[in-house]
Design a protein around this motif. Structure first.
Motif, PDB file in Angstrom:
ATOM      1  N   VAL A  42       7.846  -6.471   6.362  1.00  0.00           N
ATOM      2  CA  VAL A  42       6.904  -5.519   6.663  1.00  0.00           C
ATOM      3  C   VAL A  42       7.258  -4.300   5.986  1.00  0.00           C
ATOM      4  N   GLY A  59      -0.511 -11.821  14.116  1.00  0.00           N
ATOM      5  CA  GLY A  59       0.409 -10.586  13.668  1.00  0.00           C
ATOM      6  C   GLY A  59       0.528 -10.901  12.287  1.00  0.00           C
ATOM      7  N   GLN A  70      -4.245  -8.551  11.905  1.00  0.00           N
ATOM      8  CA  GLN A  70      -4.731  -8.874  13.416  1.00  0.00           C
ATOM      9  C   GLN A  70      -6.481  -8.506  13.152  1.00  0.00           C
ATOM     10  N   ALA A 129       4.872  -2.415   3.153  1.00  0.00           N
ATOM     11  CA  ALA A 129       4.207  -1.269   3.451  1.00  0.00           C
ATOM     12  C   ALA A 129       4.615  -0.230   2.609  1.00  0.00           C
ATOM     13  N   GLN A 143       1.359   2.386   6.264  1.00  0.00           N
ATOM     14  CA  GLN A 143       2.646   2.052   7.259  1.00  0.00           C
ATOM     15  C   GLN A 143       2.912   0.782   7.873  1.00  0.00           C
ATOM     16  N   PRO A 144       3.941   0.350   8.212  1.00  0.00           N
ATOM     17  CA  PRO A 144       4.282  -0.837   8.714  1.00  0.00           C
ATOM     18  C   PRO A 144       3.126  -1.461   9.686  1.00  0.00           C
ATOM     19  N   SER A 145       3.016  -0.426  10.435  1.00  0.00           N
ATOM     20  CA  SER A 145       1.903  -0.828  11.401  1.00  0.00           C
ATOM     21  C   SER A 145       0.483  -1.250  10.981  1.00  0.00           C
ATOM     22  N   THR A 146       0.007  -0.663   9.916  1.00  0.00           N
ATOM     23  CA  THR A 146      -1.145  -0.939   9.290  1.00  0.00           C
ATOM     24  C   THR A 146      -1.102  -2.323   8.755  1.00  0.00           C
ATOM     25  N   VAL A 192       0.435  -4.975  10.041  1.00  0.00           N
ATOM     26  CA  VAL A 192       0.013  -5.597  11.115  1.00  0.00           C
ATOM     27  C   VAL A 192      -1.530  -5.555  11.696  1.00  0.00           C
ATOM     28  N   ARG A 193      -1.903  -4.242  11.707  1.00  0.00           N
ATOM     29  CA  ARG A 193      -3.321  -4.258  11.857  1.00  0.00           C
ATOM     30  C   ARG A 193      -4.222  -4.956  11.138  1.00  0.00           C
TER      31      ARG A 193
END
Lengths: 282, 282
Positions: free
Chosen positions: B51, B76, B70, B55, B61-64, B66-67
């Motif tokens: 990830v 995930g 989703q 990213a 960002q890494p979280s993006t 995952v988002r």
DNA sequence: GCGCATTTGGAACAAATTTTCCACCGGATT
DNA sequence: AATCCGGTGGAAAATTTGTTCCAAATGCGC
């Protein structure tokens, strides 16, 4: 002590890794030999699995996998696995890397180096084209072109070379075309003569020329079949097109190759001509 | 709440995943769209990267990541990645199988077979070009182009694509050109404005377009430096040219490739531009 | 121009994975 | 038969990785 100090170097590609494993197969202890066999028999699995999974599949402990990698000279299992992954990734020997190496060489020298670089980029684009081309898309586009009375050819700036080449090729093939060349800034007017029994072939790549996009949209809204050659499913052209072909060209330096695009173009023209001839015979 | 409850199901294979992404591209927010494009452009990288790595490559960002997964309905990022991996796994059935598939589709006809044929011809032309290209000739031509104030670009019919591409490329490179396109049948008049501090780049292949030959000869007689891209030392163009480059294109069916010619052209343009820049610095 | 909803960045957290470590086993050597 | 030594299994430690959460930012409608 792990491994043999004498062994020259750790393999960096699958080919040499394979050779190394075969070579040392005999002298390896029982469990490590078991891993060796498994690795060569199921390289795909090795590329994807986690240590625990692979250990299960190979019938050994996780630690044995790590030991195996270390015996071969790697620092751990992850390093070894990277080679298995690279093998899968580089279906055709890593072009992007070769290109960047060529780019470095070009700095130093001469037009021959430049030629090499551009030729390499062209070959890479063509290879990718053959790999990714979809028969369904090609046929669909060719069909639409074959069924049209006249083909409007739309491509500005960089890809104008493509449409002007198509205009020549189609003329030779007996296909009526109209090259929309924006002469005198009359692009929109040129496009107005296309009717619903005609078709428009639009070509555009990032950064998409706004006129091309607008005209394609306008023509499509009038019910004229539109087909496209473009570089991404996200291209604004795909919104207007009934069918499109994706062509990804590699760049070298600041310039992108056009070889794959030209090749697609000519293939489409000839294909459409053949379909027409076949149709006429009925 | 992530994603849209109404969306029927999450894709289970790459094909439908791709379609889904294309479909929803419009409505996605900026960063997620960025990920969408990256994912479709570099599916191989997505298959293996972590990830954090991905990213970085995608510039988010890494979280993006995952988002993004989703939003598409996956639980995930890992679930999404699994599809990219499966694609890679299935893509390598066998080397031999892939070869036979290529053969098979060549036999089967249709537009894919045509595409293959033209691509093959283009690659062959490029290979030949790299074998035969002479650094001396290339440098000589580039030198002449670099030393001229303005470059006249002369190429009719089939090779008009080459000169029009050059006109574009040179404009980008800051080289002044005049595209002699025979508009209104005024080719000779267009050429008349070239003076002895300009240069003419003429392109012509068998069967040589008479106008091209004549204009090149006329211009050369007036003392304007002429360089050429042509297909034989016996080409009539070589009589007028101070330097020329030989390019032999392979045909497929009734059509000859243009890839090698385009590649030479762009290499010359860039080379000339570099020489100019180097010269200006003195 | 203000308030709302959505999107984004970044850090904290939890889970998973890899690696290390050590005790034990088994065969060869003395 | 005792001892030594590389090989092995398993569990603990360390690292990496994916995910969640929340505050800040951004865009949008009123």
């Amino acid at each position: 002590m792990v491994g043999n100090i004498a062994e020259a170097k750790v393999p960096q590609d699958f080919e040499s890794l394979r050779n190394l494993i075969v070579l040392r197969r005999e002298e390896l202890p029982r469990r490590l030999a078991q891993v060796a066999e498994f690795a060569l028999e199921q390289p795909d699995k090795v590329a994807f699995g986690t240590v625990a999974e692979l250990a299960g599949l190979a019938g050994v402990q996780p630690s044995t996998l790590v030991r195996f990698a270390q015996t071969l000279g790697f620092s751990g299992f992850s390093d070894l696995q990277e080679i298995f992954r690279a093998r899968l990734r580089e279906r055709w020997p890593d072009y992007s890397e070769r290109l960047s190496r060529l780019e470095a060489r070009a700095q130093s020298g001469g037009s021959l180096a430049l030629l090499d670089g551009f030729a390499e980029a062209a070959v890479a684009s063509l290879a990718r084209l053959r790999e990714d081309a979809s028969a369904a898309d090609l046929d669909k586009v060719a069909r639409i072109l074959a069924d049209s009375r006249r083909i409007g050819l739309l491509g500005q700036r960089r890809v104008f070379a493509v449409t002007s080449y198509l205009a020549y090729a189609c003329a030779k093939l007996g296909i009526e075309t109209q090259l929309l060349d924006n002469r005198g800034g009359m692009l929109a007017e040129e496009a107005r003569y296309l009717g619903s029994d005609d078709a428009l072939l639009a070509v555009s790549f990032t950064p998409y020329t706004p006129e091309t996009i607008e005209v394609a949209a306008e023509v499509a809204a009038r019910g004229v079949p539109v087909v496209a050659i473009t570089d991404s499913p996200f291209s604004p052209l795909t919104r207007s097109a009934q069918a499109w072909i994706e062509v990804v060209e590699c760049d070298y330096g600041a310039f992108r190759s056009l070889s794959a695009t030209m090749t697609v173009a000519i293939a489409l023209a000839v294909s459409a001509a053949e379909l027409r001839r076949a149709g006429k015979r009925d």
